[in-house]
Design a protein around this motif. Structure first.
Motif, short mmCIF file in Angstrom:
data_model
loop_
_atom_site.label_atom_id
_atom_site.label_comp_id
_atom_site.label_asym_id
_atom_site.label_seq_id
_atom_site.Cartn_x
_atom_site.Cartn_y
_atom_site.Cartn_z
N GLN A 185 0.75 -1.27 -0.01
CA GLN A 185 -0.16 0.01 0.09
C GLN A 185 0.87 1.18 0.03
O GLN A 185 0.23 2.28 -0.59
N ASP A 186 2.23 1.02 0.41
CA ASP A 186 2.97 2.28 0.32
C ASP A 186 3.20 2.83 -1.10
O ASP A 186 3.56 3.98 -1.13
N LEU A 187 2.91 2.02 -2.18
CA LEU A 187 3.27 2.38 -3.47
C LEU A 187 1.74 2.71 -4.03
O LEU A 187 2.07 3.26 -5.53
N GLU A 188 0.88 2.86 -3.40
CA GLU A 188 -0.37 3.27 -4.15
C GLU A 188 -0.10 4.71 -4.73
O GLU A 188 -0.93 5.26 -5.57
N GLN A 189 0.40 5.55 -3.94
CA GLN A 189 0.58 7.00 -4.31
C GLN A 189 2.03 7.46 -4.93
O GLN A 189 2.26 8.72 -5.21
N GLN A 190 2.70 6.32 -5.56
CA GLN A 190 3.97 6.77 -5.86
C GLN A 190 4.26 6.33 -7.46
O GLN A 190 3.39 5.48 -8.06
N THR A 191 5.15 6.84 -8.02
CA THR A 191 5.37 6.66 -9.36
C THR A 191 6.49 5.57 -9.61
O THR A 191 7.57 5.87 -8.82
N LEU A 192 6.14 4.43 -10.05
CA LEU A 192 7.12 3.26 -10.01
C LEU A 192 7.79 3.39 -11.27
O LEU A 192 7.21 3.28 -12.49
N ILE A 193 9.10 3.22 -11.47
CA ILE A 193 9.78 3.27 -12.52
C ILE A 193 10.27 1.90 -12.83
O ILE A 193 10.83 1.28 -12.04
N THR A 194 9.94 1.20 -14.14
CA THR A 194 10.33 0.05 -14.34
C THR A 194 11.07 0.00 -15.90
O THR A 194 11.03 1.11 -16.45
N TYR A 195 11.43 -1.11 -16.21
CA TYR A 195 11.95 -1.32 -17.53
C TYR A 195 10.72 -1.48 -18.43
O TYR A 195 9.62 -1.97 -18.15
N PRO A 196 10.98 -1.09 -19.52
CA PRO A 196 9.61 -1.29 -20.55
C PRO A 196 9.39 -2.71 -21.04
O PRO A 196 9.52 -3.22 -21.87
N PRO A 211 -0.49 -9.59 -5.81
CA PRO A 211 -1.00 -10.53 -4.56
C PRO A 211 -1.86 -9.58 -3.38
O PRO A 211 -2.69 -10.21 -2.87
N ALA A 212 -1.51 -8.40 -3.23
CA ALA A 212 -2.25 -7.46 -2.80
C ALA A 212 -3.24 -6.65 -3.29
O ALA A 212 -4.04 -5.88 -2.71
N GLY A 213 -3.49 -7.02 -4.50
CA GLY A 213 -4.36 -6.09 -5.25
C GLY A 213 -3.89 -4.59 -5.22
O GLY A 213 -5.12 -3.97 -5.40
N ILE A 214 -2.79 -4.38 -5.35
CA ILE A 214 -2.57 -2.90 -5.20
C ILE A 214 -1.66 -2.50 -6.69
O ILE A 214 -1.03 -3.31 -7.20
N ASP A 215 -2.34 -1.32 -7.15
CA ASP A 215 -1.68 -0.69 -8.28
C ASP A 215 -0.78 0.47 -7.88
O ASP A 215 -1.30 1.36 -6.99
N PRO A 216 0.45 0.69 -8.39
CA PRO A 216 0.97 2.04 -8.33
C PRO A 216 0.33 3.18 -8.68
O PRO A 216 -0.34 3.09 -9.34
N GLY A 217 0.74 4.46 -7.89
CA GLY A 217 -0.15 5.47 -8.58
C GLY A 217 0.30 5.93 -10.00
O GLY A 217 -0.82 6.33 -10.60
N GLU A 218 1.37 5.60 -10.29
CA GLU A 218 1.83 5.88 -11.68
C GLU A 218 2.99 4.94 -12.43
O GLU A 218 3.77 4.52 -11.34
N LEU A 219 2.98 4.78 -13.64
CA LEU A 219 4.06 3.92 -14.08
C LEU A 219 4.78 4.70 -15.05
O LEU A 219 4.23 5.11 -15.97
N ARG A 220 6.32 4.64 -14.80
CA ARG A 220 7.22 5.28 -15.90
C ARG A 220 8.21 4.35 -16.28
O ARG A 220 8.44 3.28 -15.46
#
Length: 304
Positions: A185-196, A211-220
């Motif tokens: 849940q700490d990542l719900e409001q975060q911009t998560l930077i990943t490889y494409p 598994p926790a049913g959580i999406d990051p706030g934004e994906l880059r």
């Protein structure tokens, strides 16, 4: 109707010029060789050479089969030679595909070391970011896939290379630095930077967020590890990375990191190969070299 033994017999007969010498060359008795030629002539319903001529004179049908022999027999010999060299570990092909951008950090030194010891092994390297490499491996288009996402497939075996912890890379000023452990849940409001890469193939989604049913706030996304680290260091987002991939940036005091979850997210990197190649000398040595290089050069990994 025409068999490989027939091609060898007629070729030996032409090259030797006599039934006796031809029989000796292909390790048959003269009677057996004559019977073999007669059998082929009966199958084709035509004569292949004119009897009692010296040197031996072949008919048009015989000449046609000799042309076939000249095409086929060298191909057979080359294939047998290649197979013998493969069996002896002297030559082979090793087309490698990687599903992990950061794998370049240890794979390139592994390839350099391997090439010095196996100069006759043809090598190539590609990435599996734009296609599905495991079906290509099964087809024989490539020979080895570096993956953290093994899928059961007939004829494919997975050799564990090492296990690593996936951690969250943060800027030193990030608010989550105050946490000893990062929860989904700490990542719900975060911009998560990943490889494409498809998120379903990323450890942070497969083993932590989904598994926790959580999406990051934004994906880059970014293709380069160094660029991801620059974005993280400047506070533009956070990134889940293998601990060994960011070790040097932490050592340089460029960023910091925190574990994902109370037990951490541990994953294993595998080499996927076809079962018929798992005992090939060059393949065994490549995998041993990869393990040796990684445990010598990478920090924070453990035996799978």
């Amino acid at each position: 109707m025409i068999e490989l033994r027939h091609l060898k017999t007629l070729s030996a007969l032409r090259d030797s010029g006599s039934l006796v010498e031809a029989a000796e060359r292909i390790h048959l008795t003269q009677s057996a060789l004559s019977h073999q030629i007669k059998d082929l002539e009966d199958r084709l319903d035509c004569s292949l050479f004119i009897r009692k001529t010296k040197p031996i004179c072949f008919t048009s049908a015989g000449q046609r089969i000799l042309t076939l022999a000249d095409d086929v027999l060298p191909m057979i010999r080359n294939a047998e030679r290649d197979i013998a060299r493969l069996a002896g570990g002297e030559a082979g092909r090793l087309n490698i595909c990687i599903e992990c951008h950061s794998c370049f950090d240890w794979l390139m030194p592994t390839i350099d070391h391997f090439r010095q010891n196996w100069p006759e092994v043809e090598m190539d390297l590609t990435t599996g970011f734009s296609f599905q490499p495991l079906p290509a491996l099964a087809r024989g288009d490539i020979d080895l896939v570096i993956t953290a996402d093994p899928e059961p497939r007939n004829g494919i075996t997975y050799i564990p290379l090492f296990s690593y912890e996936s951690v969250l890379a943060l800027s030193k000023q990030h608010q989550l630095v105050a946490r000893k452990v990062i929860q989904p849940q700490d990542l719900e409001q975060q911009t998560l930077i990943t490889y494409p890469v498809d998120p379903q193939r990323l450890d942070v989604f497969k083993h932590f967020l989904d598994p926790a049913g959580i999406d990051p706030g934004e994906l880059r996304t970014s293709e380069l590890t160094v660029m991801i680290m620059q974005l993280v260091a400047s506070g533009r987002g956070v990134s889940a990375m293998p601990n060994w991939a960011i070790h040097q940036y932490i050592e340089q005091d460029y960023i910091t990191s925190r574990p994902l979850g109370d037990k951490g997210v541990w994953c294993t990197l595998y080499a996927a190969i076809r079962e018929d190649q798992k005992d090939a000398d060059f393949m065994v040595d490549f995998l041993n070299t990869a393990k040796e290089i990684t445990f010598r050069n990478l920090s924070g990994i453990k035996s799978a």
